[in-house]
Motif scaffolding. Structure first.
Motif, short mmCIF file in Angstrom:
data_model
loop_
_atom_site.label_atom_id
_atom_site.label_comp_id
_atom_site.label_asym_id
_atom_site.label_seq_id
_atom_site.Cartn_x
_atom_site.Cartn_y
_atom_site.Cartn_z
N GLU A 82 0.75 -1.16 0.22
CA GLU A 82 0.07 -0.05 -0.42
C GLU A 82 0.88 1.13 0.09
O GLU A 82 1.92 1.11 0.85
CB GLU A 82 -0.88 -0.06 1.59
CG GLU A 82 -1.60 -0.79 1.30
CD GLU A 82 -1.53 -2.01 1.93
OE1 GLU A 82 -2.19 -3.03 3.04
OE2 GLU A 82 -0.11 -2.01 2.38
N SER A 83 0.64 2.29 -0.69
CA SER A 83 1.16 3.92 -0.76
C SER A 83 0.37 4.43 -0.32
O SER A 83 -1.06 4.86 -0.74
CB SER A 83 1.66 3.56 -1.50
OG SER A 83 0.84 3.73 -2.96
N GLY A 84 0.23 5.50 -0.21
CA GLY A 84 -0.79 7.14 -0.27
C GLY A 84 -1.54 7.99 0.63
O GLY A 84 -2.06 8.64 0.98
N GLY A 85 -1.47 6.52 2.16
CA GLY A 85 -1.80 7.42 3.08
C GLY A 85 -0.76 8.48 3.28
O GLY A 85 0.25 9.64 2.59
N SER B 213 -3.85 3.72 -2.91
CA SER B 213 -3.13 2.76 -3.27
C SER B 213 -2.71 1.50 -3.51
O SER B 213 -1.59 1.63 -2.05
CB SER B 213 -1.91 3.33 -5.03
OG SER B 213 -1.79 3.02 -6.74
N CYS B 214 -2.65 0.13 -4.15
CA CYS B 214 -1.60 -1.79 -3.57
C CYS B 214 -1.65 -1.74 -5.20
O CYS B 214 -2.28 -2.32 -5.62
CB CYS B 214 -3.05 -1.68 -3.03
SG CYS B 214 -2.75 -4.09 -2.59
N TYR C 126 -4.86 1.39 6.87
CA TYR C 126 -5.74 1.16 5.95
C TYR C 126 -4.85 0.15 5.36
O TYR C 126 -3.71 -0.06 4.59
CB TYR C 126 -5.83 2.17 4.74
CG TYR C 126 -7.21 2.74 4.84
CD1 TYR C 126 -7.06 4.21 6.12
CD2 TYR C 126 -8.68 2.98 4.73
CE1 TYR C 126 -8.15 5.02 6.39
CE2 TYR C 126 -9.32 3.56 5.13
CZ TYR C 126 -9.17 4.18 5.95
OH TYR C 126 -10.10 5.32 6.26
N TYR C 127 -5.45 -1.03 5.22
CA TYR C 127 -4.93 -2.59 4.48
C TYR C 127 -5.60 -2.92 3.21
O TYR C 127 -6.37 -2.85 3.52
CB TYR C 127 -5.19 -3.08 5.11
CG TYR C 127 -4.06 -3.32 7.20
CD1 TYR C 127 -4.84 -2.62 8.46
CD2 TYR C 127 -3.55 -3.35 6.97
CE1 TYR C 127 -4.95 -2.84 9.09
CE2 TYR C 127 -2.31 -3.58 8.44
CZ TYR C 127 -3.59 -2.58 9.53
OH TYR C 127 -2.88 -2.99 10.35
N CYS C 128 -4.83 -3.36 2.44
CA CYS C 128 -5.13 -3.64 1.32
C CYS C 128 -4.96 -5.20 0.99
O CYS C 128 -4.34 -6.02 2.48
CB CYS C 128 -4.25 -3.15 0.25
SG CYS C 128 -4.07 -4.34 -1.11
N GLY D 170 -0.11 -2.28 5.87
CA GLY D 170 -1.01 -1.28 5.51
C GLY D 170 -0.14 0.36 5.99
O GLY D 170 0.80 0.49 5.36
N THR D 171 -0.83 1.11 5.84
CA THR D 171 -0.59 1.78 5.42
C THR D 171 -1.43 3.79 6.36
O THR D 171 -2.63 3.56 6.32
CB THR D 171 -1.08 3.04 3.71
OG1 THR D 171 -0.72 4.66 3.80
CG2 THR D 171 -2.27 2.98 3.06
#
Length: 125
Positions: free
Chosen positions: A4-7, A19-20, A92-94, A118-119
């Motif tokens: 994940e990214s974007g947090g 984004s995942c 937030y987890y993908c 997670g992010t």
């Protein structure tokens, strides 16, 4: 397999895009989605896509504010989050699952086989 990214930190009413990046999955695998976990709370469902039907489901708490999308060319799963509220603060987890599952079970975290690290999303009031 899932990164994940974007947090980040955003003020209430703002927007973020998570984004995942997915690797190692074949076309037609099971559902993919996002879950979140706030401090002191259980992990909860946010949104999921059935990769066979492309149907998307949202938790009532995010419906109308969050948009899930899948970029097959880039092999990413994206979550556009608008009108963010302090109660959206969470990690937030993908998540992804091998194999299909009935729609009514897609919101349950225990049915997913793969998870990202997670992010963190923090929404200030």
């Amino acid at each position: 397999q899932l990164v994940e990214s974007g947090g980040g930190l955003v003020q209430a009413g703002g927007s973020l895009r998570l984004s995942c990046a997915v690797s190692g999955r074949t076309t037609g695998s099971g559902p993919m989605g996002w879950f979140r976990q706030a401090p002191g709370k259980d992990r909860e469902f946010v949104s999921v896509i059935d990769t066979f039907t492309s149907n998307i489901r949202y938790a009532d708490s995010v419906k109308g504010r969050f948009t899930l999308s899948r970029d097959k060319a880039k092999n990413t799963l994206n979550l556009e989050m608008n009108s963010l509220k302090p109660e959206d603060t969470a990690v937030y987890y993908c998540a992804a699952r091998d194999g299909r599952i009935i729609t009514s079970a897609m919101h349950r975290a225990e049915h997913y086989d793969y998870w990202g690290e997670g992010t963190l999303v923090t929404v200030s009031s």
